[in-house]
Design an enzyme around this catalytic site. Structure first.
Site, PDB file in Angstrom:
ATOM      1  N   CYS A 138      -6.319 -26.696  13.656  1.00  0.00           N
ATOM      2  CA  CYS A 138      -7.483 -27.544  13.971  1.00  0.00           C
ATOM      3  C   CYS A 138      -7.168 -29.026  13.824  1.00  0.00           C
ATOM      4  CB  CYS A 138      -8.672 -27.141  13.108  1.00  0.00           C
ATOM      5  SG  CYS A 138      -9.318 -25.520  13.584  1.00  0.00           S
ATOM      6  N   ASP A 185       0.869  -1.165   0.000  1.00  0.00           N
ATOM      7  CA  ASP A 185       0.000   0.000   0.000  1.00  0.00           C
ATOM      8  C   ASP A 185       0.913   1.225   0.000  1.00  0.00           C
ATOM      9  OD1 ASP A 185       0.942   0.440   2.517  1.00  0.00           O
ATOM     10  OD2 ASP A 185      -0.983   0.214   3.522  1.00  0.00           O
ATOM     11  N   HIS A 194      -4.901 -20.198  12.025  1.00  0.00           N
ATOM     12  CA  HIS A 194      -6.277 -20.660  11.776  1.00  0.00           C
ATOM     13  C   HIS A 194      -7.098 -19.576  11.085  1.00  0.00           C
ATOM     14  CE1 HIS A 194     -10.317 -22.204  12.422  1.00  0.00           C
ATOM     15  NE2 HIS A 194     -10.618 -21.002  12.871  1.00  0.00           N
ATOM     16  N   CYS A 235      -7.199 -26.710   8.838  1.00  0.00           N
ATOM     17  CA  CYS A 235      -5.920 -26.021   9.024  1.00  0.00           C
ATOM     18  C   CYS A 235      -5.011 -26.797   9.973  1.00  0.00           C
ATOM     19  CB  CYS A 235      -6.128 -24.600   9.526  1.00  0.00           C
ATOM     20  SG  CYS A 235      -6.381 -24.447  11.303  1.00  0.00           S
ATOM     21  N   CYS A 258     -12.787 -27.330   9.907  1.00  0.00           N
ATOM     22  CA  CYS A 258     -11.581 -26.675   9.391  1.00  0.00           C
ATOM     23  C   CYS A 258     -10.448 -27.680   9.210  1.00  0.00           C
ATOM     24  CB  CYS A 258     -11.161 -25.576  10.359  1.00  0.00           C
ATOM     25  SG  CYS A 258      -9.674 -24.693   9.840  1.00  0.00           S
ATOM     26  N   ASP A 291      -7.683  -7.396   1.468  1.00  0.00           N
ATOM     27  CA  ASP A 291      -6.655  -7.528   2.501  1.00  0.00           C
ATOM     28  C   ASP A 291      -7.254  -7.039   3.806  1.00  0.00           C
ATOM     29  OD1 ASP A 291      -6.381  -4.501   1.843  1.00  0.00           O
ATOM     30  OD2 ASP A 291      -5.230  -4.783   3.686  1.00  0.00           O
TER      31      ASP A 291
END
Lengths: 391, 391
Positions: free
Chosen positions: A330, A106, A356, A327, A325, A287
């Protein structure tokens, strides 16, 4: 400076390495593929934020495994620390932070305007004080282009003038029109820098401002579209205090007027329900610091709503944060363990939750993409409600 | 309690799942293989410390990749938070913390005696105040066996009486003899617990105390050796303020009197030069918080000495922490970047340094092992000197 910023015909920059194709649509929603100098981004995509050249608490390898394809870094923060010259000297942001995928920087506009009493704006640029040491600094479109060029991200955002979500039409118009004049100066500045010596392959994205005023948004989109063949267009000045209804309305307005074939990037948006709402309205890139900031603070996004892991009700809960989930958090750890980590102030807690949450958002937009490609219904994440305790 | 702790013949516990074989020796140094219920540990081995059920800043997968084979957790800390009952309810320490390799728990002896004014010792045990909330607690050999059984580590250390490194002969003798009486009570307690209901497969390790007094160390070793067929023997009360020369001398004394075929574990030792010095004197296992504590504080072990990454001389240094290191930190990140992370107070800094330091120590003892197996010279790490700046 030698640049005539009011010239009628700004340079039309070309950014050969970037390419966007839309693979499928569903209403305004699009599934696409953005090819950058550092690899392909399947859109819609969520970009985690690496403010100071690191996505807080996470390692680049972990980030990749959590589904991140492209990340964002903040020019303002990196300018103050460690400085763009140092990043450049060490091979640019990709090498410096060990992330070989695409990066977007940015422009610092949002940060500078968030400083409130610490800055003064004039047509030339913004004078502000560093939040770290109070030192006086000045950002102009020209200085920011130089800054972002030295950082070397694949996508660099124009320097823009951001106003609060409740800004009046007059204030919003002033900032929007200034942002467009600054865009032209960014184009000239990049052209000059490129003429002086070759730089990294970078695409400049303009930013549509205009507050919550449809007319201003339409005017800005038209002006910006006329100024270049953009590889992508930012939608700025939202998620800055306005209502969700206003935010969604502005995105809708822009969906009608922005060129269809250009990626649209809704800046600073990252709550699950907002991602889906904006994808429905034609947005491709997002974002937000939310997944990592909330993760550090002990809050997890889950398919059942938000989970505050510090709560006593999870003390002995053997379940993962989210049973749906996949991930790395998890798959391995219970709520009880993660709660223990937070109660005991262990760094692994913020790590596991940040991981996560990033995975949750990248999986959500990936699911949305799959639904668009399959002609199926988009996922409908729960809005910000607390997950119910175990029954 | 019904246990006669002064009984002449304590129960001889058998721990079938653990097995140690020595594959090669070089002088007193040994290369071996310790088989535990949760896998094989190639010795000499360094165990990172997971005080509160997490090796600070590191994820179990990272730890494994950094070469850790077995880790340590602290009974004292886990008793206070989250409590052994909760850990047990969630399947024991391995499941709770997501580490499927071998785990050793210390007994809390060292922590309790570090509390200084917060505790009082009598023959029965130690009364102390929690460092977290000041609540009154009591550890006895019996309560600690129950605690460690609920935690479920592969190796559980006896409850012992630790005295400072400069303790007089009289004070050290008193603590050493008490530790031996407490060992017998640990044996009885474990036998009683096992008779009541089957527990996880665990091996009790006794701890040799005796301060820096060779005679006490020899006496303790003889008494302990007579009390059981141990799967391993701890050497405690070192690295607690005595000189390095005294520490090395005590290890030498014990090398002569401890059974050769039993693994020796030098507790709390983890500086590179000390690891090699103790391996030369017949030690097989080590643990220490140094790599992670120093990592969090910004200091890296390297083959050229210690590197304080915060120093300005590394500001633009593109080299890894250690050019001879193969860890995931050195493979990807420069000193300049890691320095930036520390200066900017980013969590990835402590992560990367902790990872590197753990890898450094596991690689060092692995190199020592390879040298013993090959009949080659042991590595000679630099003592605690600062690495020279770039030239």
């Amino acid at each position: 400076m030698g640049v005539n910023a009011s010239a009628a015909t700004p340079p039309r920059l070309s950014f050969p390495p970037m390419h966007f194709e839309i693979l499928a649509t569903a209403g305004s929603a699009r599934a696409g593929r953005l090819t950058t100098p550092h690899g392909v981004v399947e859109t819609p995509a969520f970009m985690p934020v690496g403010t100071q050249g690191t996505v807080k608490a996470l390692d680049p390898a972990e980030l990749r495994n959590a589904g991140a394809q492209m990340i964002l870094a903040n020019a303002y923060h990196l300018h103050l620390r460690p400085g763009e010259d140092l990043v450049h000297e060490l091979g640019g942001l990709h090498a410096f932070m060990g992330w070989d995928g695409p990066i977007l920087t940015d422009s610092g506009g949002f940060q500078v305007f968030s400083l409130e009493t610490l800055r003064t704006v004039d047509e030339d640029g913004v004078e502000f004080r560093s939040h770290i040491d109070g030192s006086r600094r000045r950002f102009t479109p020209e200085s920011v282009m130089k800054l972002e060029r030295l950082l070397g991200a694949d996508v660099i955002m124009q320097f823009d003038h951001v106003v609060p979500g409740q800004a009046s039409m007059a204030v919003a118009r002033d900032a929007s029109e200034r942002s467009i004049r600054w865009l032209v100066r960014c184009q000239w500045a990049l052209a000059e820098l490129g003429a002086r010596e070759p730089g990294p392959p970078q695409s400049l994205f303009p930013i549509v401002q205009g507050g919550v005023h449809a007319e201003l948004r339409r005017d800005a989109a038209a002006a910006i579209t006329a100024l270049g063949d953009w590889d992508g267009i930012g939608i700025g000045g939202l998620s800055v205090g306005e209502s969700k209804a206003d935010m969604y309305r502005m995105v809708e307005v822009l969906d009608d007027v922005l060129p269809t074939e250009t990626p649209r990037y809704l800046m600073g948006v990252g709550f699950p329900e907002d991602l889906i709402a904006a994808i429905r309205r034609g947005v491709d890139l997002f974002d937000c610091v939310a997944p990592t900031r909330m993760g550090r603070n002990g809050t997890a996004f889950t398919s059942a709503g938000r989970v505050n892991v510090r709560r006593a009700i999870w003390r002995a809960d053997p379940r993962p944060l989210d049973e749906r989930c996949a991930c790395a958090t998890c798959a391995r750890f219970s709520r009880a363990y993660i709660r223990h980590l937070f109660v005991a102030d262990e760094m692994l807690g913020p790590r596991l939750l940040s991981l996560h949450n990033v995975h949750f958002l990248t999986a959500l937009v990936r699911d949305a993409r799959a639904a668009i490609l399959a002609g199926a219904a988009l996922p409908e994440p729960l809005a910000a409600v607390d997950a119910a305790p175990a029954v």
